[in-house]
Design a protein around this motif. Structure first.
Motif: not given
Length: 212
Positions: A78-81, A108-110, A118-120, A166-172
């Protein structure tokens, strides 16, 4: 009489390639693992994966001794992609659009992958493939940010270290109850991106320690 085995030689110690059916089973397990972890998160079990793959659990255990080994293999792919997406973004001429596009595509993938989110959040898997892929993503994000600054389109003070928060904020935001979850997180990503764009009248951005 010379009783030495005929296969003793420089190639004798080389591992034999997996038989075709064994390799097909490995790919089948990885594909099932991706689908199961995406739907159920990291709480899914090897039994869940085996059932989804239509294989006996013993076959799964022969390939991956425990759930962590399988999860590390799945999420390294997943992370390679995602790293490849960042590399593609680096080829775009508009540096801000490249950075914004990478953020949107990776989020979008997440959004479709509970296990990846959960990994993030927790980062509990530490396989070598994961570490390598994370390093490539970090390096390419640094270059995306540097290009945007070089073109004068990214707000002063924004660094590559801001990408993960930033990614964590959008994840929330993705976790908020709503009838239109996809529209919700994209709305707030647009607000964040608007704040990242350079403008002549912007006040200096405070750094993470509050000393800016």
């Amino acid at each position: 009489m010379d009783t030495r085995r005929v296969d003793e030689g420089p190639d004798a110690a080389k591992p034999r390639p997996l038989r075709r059916d064994a390799e097909l089973n490995r790919r089948r397990i990885l594909r099932a693992g991706r689908e199961v972890f995406a739907a159920r998160g990291l709480q899914a079990t090897l039994n869940d994966v085996a059932h989804h793959a239509g294989l006996g659990v013993g076959t799964v255990y022969r390939k991956y001794p425990d759930k962590q080994a399988l999860a590390e293999a799945v999420f390294a792919e997943e992370l390679d992609e995602i790293a490849a997406m960042a590399q593609e973004a680096l080829a775009e001429g508009d540096a801000f659009a490249a950075l914004a596009g990478f953020l949107e595509k990776s989020l979008e993938r997440a959004a479709r992958n509970r296990g990846l989110r959960e990994l993030m959040r927790h980062g509990t898997l530490e396989g070598t493939g994961l570490a390598r892929a994370r390093g490539e993503i970090t390096s390419r994000c640094e270059r995306l940010v540097a290009r945007a600054h070089a073109q004068g389109v990214l707000r002063d003070g924004v660094t590559e270290a801001d990408v993960v928060p930033i990614a964590a904020m959008i994840d929330a935001v993705m976790e908020l109850p709503t009838e239109r979850p996809d529209e919700m997180w994209r709305r707030y990503l647009a607000i964040v991106l608007d704040g990242l764009r350079a403008r002549p009248d912007q006040a200096p951005l405070r750094d993470a320690g509050g000393t800016g």
